[in-house]
Design a protein around this motif. Structure first.
Motif, PDB file in Angstrom:
ATOM      1  N   TYR A 192       0.819  -1.207   0.000  1.00  0.00           N
ATOM      2  CA  TYR A 192       0.000   0.000   0.000  1.00  0.00           C
ATOM      3  C   TYR A 192       0.852   1.256   0.000  1.00  0.00           C
ATOM      4  CZ  TYR A 192       1.013  -0.789   4.968  1.00  0.00           C
ATOM      5  OH  TYR A 192       1.641  -1.037   6.164  1.00  0.00           O
ATOM      6  N   LEU A 193       2.163   1.106   0.149  1.00  0.00           N
ATOM      7  CA  LEU A 193       3.054   2.261   0.148  1.00  0.00           C
ATOM      8  C   LEU A 193       3.336   2.715  -1.278  1.00  0.00           C
ATOM      9  CD1 LEU A 193       5.662   1.124   2.837  1.00  0.00           C
ATOM     10  CD2 LEU A 193       3.771   2.728   3.138  1.00  0.00           C
ATOM     11  N   PRO A 194       3.549   4.010  -1.478  1.00  0.00           N
ATOM     12  CA  PRO A 194       3.881   4.500  -2.823  1.00  0.00           C
ATOM     13  C   PRO A 194       5.267   4.052  -3.246  1.00  0.00           C
ATOM     14  CG  PRO A 194       4.075   6.276  -1.220  1.00  0.00           C
ATOM     15  CD  PRO A 194       3.463   5.110  -0.487  1.00  0.00           C
ATOM     16  N   LEU A 234       2.993  -6.576   1.859  1.00  0.00           N
ATOM     17  CA  LEU A 234       3.235  -5.808   3.083  1.00  0.00           C
ATOM     18  C   LEU A 234       1.919  -5.732   3.837  1.00  0.00           C
ATOM     19  CD1 LEU A 234       5.183  -4.069   4.784  1.00  0.00           C
ATOM     20  CD2 LEU A 234       4.360  -2.081   3.497  1.00  0.00           C
ATOM     21  N   VAL A 235       1.883  -6.361   4.995  1.00  0.00           N
ATOM     22  CA  VAL A 235       0.641  -6.479   5.758  1.00  0.00           C
ATOM     23  C   VAL A 235       0.635  -5.487   6.913  1.00  0.00           C
ATOM     24  CG1 VAL A 235      -0.751  -8.014   7.202  1.00  0.00           C
ATOM     25  CG2 VAL A 235       0.363  -8.899   5.135  1.00  0.00           C
ATOM     26  N   TYR A 277      -0.713  -4.937  10.187  1.00  0.00           N
ATOM     27  CA  TYR A 277      -1.321  -5.827  11.182  1.00  0.00           C
ATOM     28  C   TYR A 277      -2.589  -5.224  11.780  1.00  0.00           C
ATOM     29  CZ  TYR A 277       2.551  -9.146  11.156  1.00  0.00           C
ATOM     30  OH  TYR A 277       3.458 -10.118  10.785  1.00  0.00           O
ATOM     31  N   GLY A 278      -2.683  -3.911  11.761  1.00  0.00           N
ATOM     32  CA  GLY A 278      -3.876  -3.288  12.303  1.00  0.00           C
ATOM     33  C   GLY A 278      -5.141  -3.672  11.549  1.00  0.00           C
ATOM     34  N   THR A 279      -4.992  -4.080  10.280  1.00  0.00           N
ATOM     35  CA  THR A 279      -6.160  -4.454   9.479  1.00  0.00           C
ATOM     36  C   THR A 279      -6.550  -5.919   9.663  1.00  0.00           C
ATOM     37  OG1 THR A 279      -4.861  -5.104   7.523  1.00  0.00           O
ATOM     38  CG2 THR A 279      -5.446  -2.763   7.737  1.00  0.00           C
ATOM     39  N   VAL A 280      -5.676  -6.706  10.282  1.00  0.00           N
ATOM     40  CA  VAL A 280      -5.942  -8.148  10.435  1.00  0.00           C
ATOM     41  C   VAL A 280      -5.613  -8.615  11.846  1.00  0.00           C
ATOM     42  CG1 VAL A 280      -5.677  -8.796   8.010  1.00  0.00           C
ATOM     43  CG2 VAL A 280      -3.644  -8.593   9.444  1.00  0.00           C
ATOM     44  N   MET A 281      -5.741  -7.733  12.810  1.00  0.00           N
ATOM     45  CA  MET A 281      -5.273  -8.029  14.157  1.00  0.00           C
ATOM     46  C   MET A 281      -5.903  -9.282  14.747  1.00  0.00           C
ATOM     47  SD  MET A 281      -2.952  -6.758  16.092  1.00  0.00           S
ATOM     48  CE  MET A 281      -2.752  -5.002  15.880  1.00  0.00           C
ATOM     49  N   ARG A 282      -7.174  -9.502  14.496  1.00  0.00           N
ATOM     50  CA  ARG A 282      -7.833 -10.674  15.080  1.00  0.00           C
ATOM     51  C   ARG A 282      -7.307 -11.974  14.488  1.00  0.00           C
ATOM     52  NH1 ARG A 282     -14.255  -8.956  15.590  1.00  0.00           N
ATOM     53  NH2 ARG A 282     -13.949  -7.229  17.052  1.00  0.00           N
ATOM     54  N   ARG A 283      -6.715 -11.899  13.325  1.00  0.00           N
ATOM     55  CA  ARG A 283      -6.181 -13.099  12.690  1.00  0.00           C
ATOM     56  C   ARG A 283      -4.730 -13.343  13.098  1.00  0.00           C
ATOM     57  NH1 ARG A 283      -8.560 -12.005   6.694  1.00  0.00           N
ATOM     58  NH2 ARG A 283      -7.807 -14.109   6.217  1.00  0.00           N
ATOM     59  N   ASN A 319      -6.258  -3.074   3.089  1.00  0.00           N
ATOM     60  CA  ASN A 319      -7.035  -3.992   3.926  1.00  0.00           C
ATOM     61  C   ASN A 319      -7.199  -5.375   3.308  1.00  0.00           C
ATOM     62  OD1 ASN A 319      -7.343  -1.831   5.643  1.00  0.00           O
ATOM     63  ND2 ASN A 319      -9.430  -1.362   4.997  1.00  0.00           N
ATOM     64  N   ASP A 320      -6.745  -5.536   2.063  1.00  0.00           N
ATOM     65  CA  ASP A 320      -6.985  -6.795   1.349  1.00  0.00           C
ATOM     66  C   ASP A 320      -5.719  -7.609   1.100  1.00  0.00           C
ATOM     67  OD1 ASP A 320      -9.719  -6.040   1.056  1.00  0.00           O
ATOM     68  OD2 ASP A 320      -9.160  -4.777  -0.654  1.00  0.00           O
ATOM     69  N   ILE A 321      -4.567  -7.079   1.476  1.00  0.00           N
ATOM     70  CA  ILE A 321      -3.308  -7.733   1.094  1.00  0.00           C
ATOM     71  C   ILE A 321      -3.154  -9.110   1.748  1.00  0.00           C
ATOM     72  CG2 ILE A 321      -0.802  -7.584   1.277  1.00  0.00           C
ATOM     73  CD1 ILE A 321      -1.018  -4.599   0.736  1.00  0.00           C
ATOM     74  N   TYR A 322      -3.484  -9.222   3.024  1.00  0.00           N
ATOM     75  CA  TYR A 322      -3.302 -10.521   3.680  1.00  0.00           C
ATOM     76  C   TYR A 322      -4.171 -11.588   3.023  1.00  0.00           C
ATOM     77  CZ  TYR A 322      -3.142 -14.197   7.178  1.00  0.00           C
ATOM     78  OH  TYR A 322      -2.994 -15.418   7.802  1.00  0.00           O
ATOM     79  N   ASP A 323      -5.435 -11.271   2.758  1.00  0.00           N
ATOM     80  CA  ASP A 323      -6.302 -12.227   2.066  1.00  0.00           C
ATOM     81  C   ASP A 323      -5.748 -12.551   0.684  1.00  0.00           C
ATOM     82  OD1 ASP A 323      -8.244 -12.772   3.994  1.00  0.00           O
ATOM     83  OD2 ASP A 323      -9.368 -10.964   3.505  1.00  0.00           O
ATOM     84  N   GLY A 324      -5.159 -11.547   0.028  1.00  0.00           N
ATOM     85  CA  GLY A 324      -4.584 -11.770  -1.293  1.00  0.00           C
ATOM     86  C   GLY A 324      -3.420 -12.745  -1.266  1.00  0.00           C
TER      87      GLY A 324
END
Length: 388
Positions: free
Chosen positions: A67-69, A122-123, A125-131, A107-112
């Motif tokens: 997600y970084l430029p 690059l994940v 962690y704040g978007t997938v913390m419960r996982r 928000n979709d990188i980990y699922d990807g």
């Protein structure tokens, strides 16, 4: 016509036999009086004398979603360094970067990674913390006592690559990226925890719980809205890392930074195990060795060469202080129930929160030896601010 390995070997054997018969007929022998040998084309010999068969190695292009430029120096350097190391060992393997969410959103990188849309990502962690329930320990207040970016980078990477936590069953942690200690960046000076009571502070994810424990009011809003909210007085400040405040030019609307050594934020570069296992085992080993070399290059660059830029300007325009002494004690005490309750929750689920927290603190202590908190603090008082 392209010859197969077997066919070429047969020709070599035939030629060797003919030569042997011819030499015998005239009473001759090899010049060194040793038996003639046939070369083995399937193996090469390394400098240390070990046979290194690369005949089954493959060429492959891996995709990396971030997600970084592309202009972000860490994003550009990290994967660039890996590709440079790969070019030396296995030129047919490359990593193609898709920056700024062009392949997958933040928000979709980990699922990807799990579904195969990308191989590496690059994940946040704040978007997938419960996982990542065990990894969440790293983000809780008081879990560590040195939140310096390079310390966290080293410690988290070793922890993530060696932990038995089930949340890493499907991925390989290439490395973690430490983003530095959390910072209260505000319009008015915060000299004690009482100065936060009732004030509105922008904070996201687990940091909202931290801010509430400190007695402030959590506000959720887009990063792009924080500047104007602070300018018009609707928001007292933000709880994030100092670089985030600097990159948002918050030093134009606020002038006080209070840095917390006991809480951090980080991200992880993860690779799908299925993608890694497309290569044969020996190539996987060499691939990961290239990554380790690139990682060492990155930490060296981070330690020696990463200048502050916009961060340096922000520091010059701000009054920077660190939580320490009695102030640190009161903030630590206010947040300790968050950590203690979460450790118990992990223990109750059979995830060994107590043991994992001990490992985390042990690794932070290990890497605090070369990358101490006191050294980090000293950077803020040098003529040229050097941000680790």
């Amino acid at each position: 016509m392209k010859l197969t390995r077997t066919y070429k070997l047969s020709i070599l054997l035939a030629l060797a036999l003919c030569l042997s018969l011819a030499m015998s007929a005239c009473g001759g022998s090899p010049a060194n009086n040793e038996p003639a040998t046939t070369p083995d084309e399937s193996a090469s010999v390394s400098d240390d004398g070990a046979t290194d068969d690369q005949s089954d190695w493959i060429d492959i292009e891996y995709t990396y979603a971030t997600y970084l430029p592309d202009a972000n120096p860490m994003a550009r350097f990290s994967i660039g360094a890996i590709n440079e190391e790969l070019a030396k060992v296995m030129p047919g393997v490359t990593i193609t970067v898709y920056p700024s969410g062009t392949l997958l959103g933040q928000n979709d990188i980990y699922d990807g990674i799990l579904t195969g849309t990308c191989d590496i990502g690059l994940v946040d962690y704040g978007t997938v913390m419960r996982r990542f329930p065990v990894s969440q320990l790293w983000f809780l207040p008081g879990a560590i006592d040195n939140a310096r970016a390079i310390t966290v980078l080293e410690a988290f990477t070793e922890w993530g690559q060696t932990t038995s936590a089930a949340e890493y069953n499907d991925t390989v942690l290439i490395w973690g990226t430490g983003n530095g200690p959390m910072c209260l960046y505000t319009r008015s000076k915060i000299s004690s925890i009482d100065d936060l009571k009732g004030k509105q502070i922008r904070a996201s994810a687990i940091y909202g719980s931290t801010i509430a424990a400190y007695g402030a009011v959590q506000v959720t809003m887009d990063t792009s809205e924080v500047y104007e909210a602070m300018r018009n007085g609707m928001l007292e400040g933000t709880y994030n890392v100092l670089p985030a405040a600097a990159n948002s030019n918050l030093d134009e609307v606020g002038h006080y930074a209070l840095i917390n050594p006991g809480q951090t934020t980080l991200s992880g570069t993860l690779m799908s195990k299925r993608s890694l296992e497309k290569m044969p085992p020996s190539q996987q080993e060499a691939f990961l060795a290239c990554i380790e070399t690139a990682f060492n290059r990155m930490t060296t660059a981070m330690e020696e060469n990463e200048k502050g830029g916009r961060i340096a300007e922000c520091v010059q325009n701000s009054e920077v202080e660190f939580m320490e002494g009695a102030v640190l004690e009161e903030f630590t005490k206010a947040g300790e129930s968050l950590l203690n309750d979460y450790v118990k929750e992990l223990d109750d689920q059979g995830l060994d929160g107590t043991g994992e927290l001990a490992k985390i603190r042990e690794l932070v202590a290990k890497y605090s030896n070369p990358y101490s908190w006191e050294d980090y603090k000293g950077n803020f008082f040098e003529d040229e601010f050097l941000f680790h």
